[in-house]
Design a protein around this motif. Structure first.
Motif, mmCIF file in Angstrom:
data_model
loop_
_atom_site.group_PDB
_atom_site.id
_atom_site.type_symbol
_atom_site.label_atom_id
_atom_site.label_comp_id
_atom_site.label_asym_id
_atom_site.label_seq_id
_atom_site.Cartn_x
_atom_site.Cartn_y
_atom_site.Cartn_z
ATOM 1 N N HIS A 101 -12.446 3.614 0.636
ATOM 2 C CA HIS A 101 -12.075 4.181 1.930
ATOM 3 C C HIS A 101 -11.165 3.166 2.614
ATOM 4 O O HIS A 101 -11.156 1.986 2.271
ATOM 5 N N THR A 102 -10.369 3.655 3.559
ATOM 6 C CA THR A 102 -9.421 2.787 4.253
ATOM 7 C C THR A 102 -9.743 2.726 5.735
ATOM 8 O O THR A 102 -10.366 3.639 6.288
ATOM 9 N N ASP A 109 1.355 -2.297 13.192
ATOM 10 C CA ASP A 109 2.551 -2.450 12.364
ATOM 11 C C ASP A 109 2.233 -3.059 10.998
ATOM 12 O O ASP A 109 3.136 -3.301 10.203
ATOM 13 N N GLU A 110 0.963 -3.304 10.712
ATOM 14 C CA GLU A 110 0.560 -3.813 9.399
ATOM 15 C C GLU A 110 -0.221 -2.739 8.666
ATOM 16 O O GLU A 110 -0.698 -1.775 9.258
ATOM 17 N N GLY A 111 -0.363 -2.911 7.371
ATOM 18 C CA GLY A 111 -1.032 -1.902 6.549
ATOM 19 C C GLY A 111 -2.533 -1.830 6.788
ATOM 20 O O GLY A 111 -3.129 -2.687 7.437
ATOM 21 N N GLN A 112 -3.128 -0.775 6.207
ATOM 22 C CA GLN A 112 -4.574 -0.587 6.315
ATOM 23 C C GLN A 112 -5.303 -1.491 5.329
ATOM 24 O O GLN A 112 -4.730 -1.955 4.351
ATOM 25 N N THR A 113 -6.584 -1.675 5.578
ATOM 26 C CA THR A 113 -7.437 -2.404 4.651
ATOM 27 C C THR A 113 -8.162 -1.379 3.796
ATOM 28 O O THR A 113 -8.704 -0.402 4.316
ATOM 29 N N LEU A 127 -9.003 -4.955 -0.030
ATOM 30 C CA LEU A 127 -7.604 -5.265 -0.303
ATOM 31 C C LEU A 127 -6.802 -4.959 0.959
ATOM 32 O O LEU A 127 -6.874 -3.845 1.487
ATOM 33 N N ASN A 128 -6.066 -5.946 1.457
ATOM 34 C CA ASN A 128 -5.181 -5.706 2.601
ATOM 35 C C ASN A 128 -3.857 -5.211 2.068
ATOM 36 O O ASN A 128 -3.164 -5.924 1.365
ATOM 37 N N SER A 129 -3.542 -3.955 2.390
ATOM 38 C CA SER A 129 -2.301 -3.385 1.865
ATOM 39 C C SER A 129 -1.173 -3.490 2.855
ATOM 40 O O SER A 129 -1.338 -3.759 3.998
#
Length: 129
Positions: A101-102, A109-113, A127-129
């Motif tokens: 799950h995310t 402005d940064e990606g989801q985990t 994982l930090n995407s």
């Protein structure tokens, strides 16, 4: 006129001391090491406070806060949601699929985990995407 009953001792609950005659909360000892009840005038020699071990605990919901309520809401949403499966091998047991799950934990402005959980051995990673 103060009265003292040697057979009665003040009741203690944690660090609080109560009068054995009327149940009133007693003040800490004064300069003369006497505990005196302001309600019924009961007196007792000072209690050795050094011998007391005071341990306090509170329930998780005892001190509500907006932040804790939001965190609880998010965690309950995660538990309620059925996790999706991805063909990603588990690094611990080698199971060919993992649930994921995310969640947006960092700034917008940064990606989801992405959180991965192995359904076989319950290994967790992110994982930090």
């Amino acid at each position: 006129m103060s009265k003292s009953t040697p057979s009665l001792k003040p009741d203690t609950v944690g660090s609080l001391i109560f009068c054995p005659e009327c149940g009133n909360l007693l003040d800490i000892p004064g300069e003369d090491d006497l505990i005196v009840c302001n309600l019924c005038s009961y007196t007792h020699q000072s209690i050795d406070f050094e011998a007391f071990e005071v341990v306090t605990t509170s329930k998780p919901g005892a001190f509500p806060s907006a932040l804790r309520n939001k965190r609880d809401d998010v965690q309950s949403d995660i538990k309620d949601a059925s996790a999706a499966l991805v063909k990603e091998p588990c690094p611990k047991c080698g199971n060919p699929e993992m649930e994921y799950h995310t969640m947006q934990l960092r700034s917008a402005d940064e990606g989801q985990t992405v959180f991965y959980t192995c359904p076989k051995c319950a290994y967790k990673t992110k994982l930090n995407s």
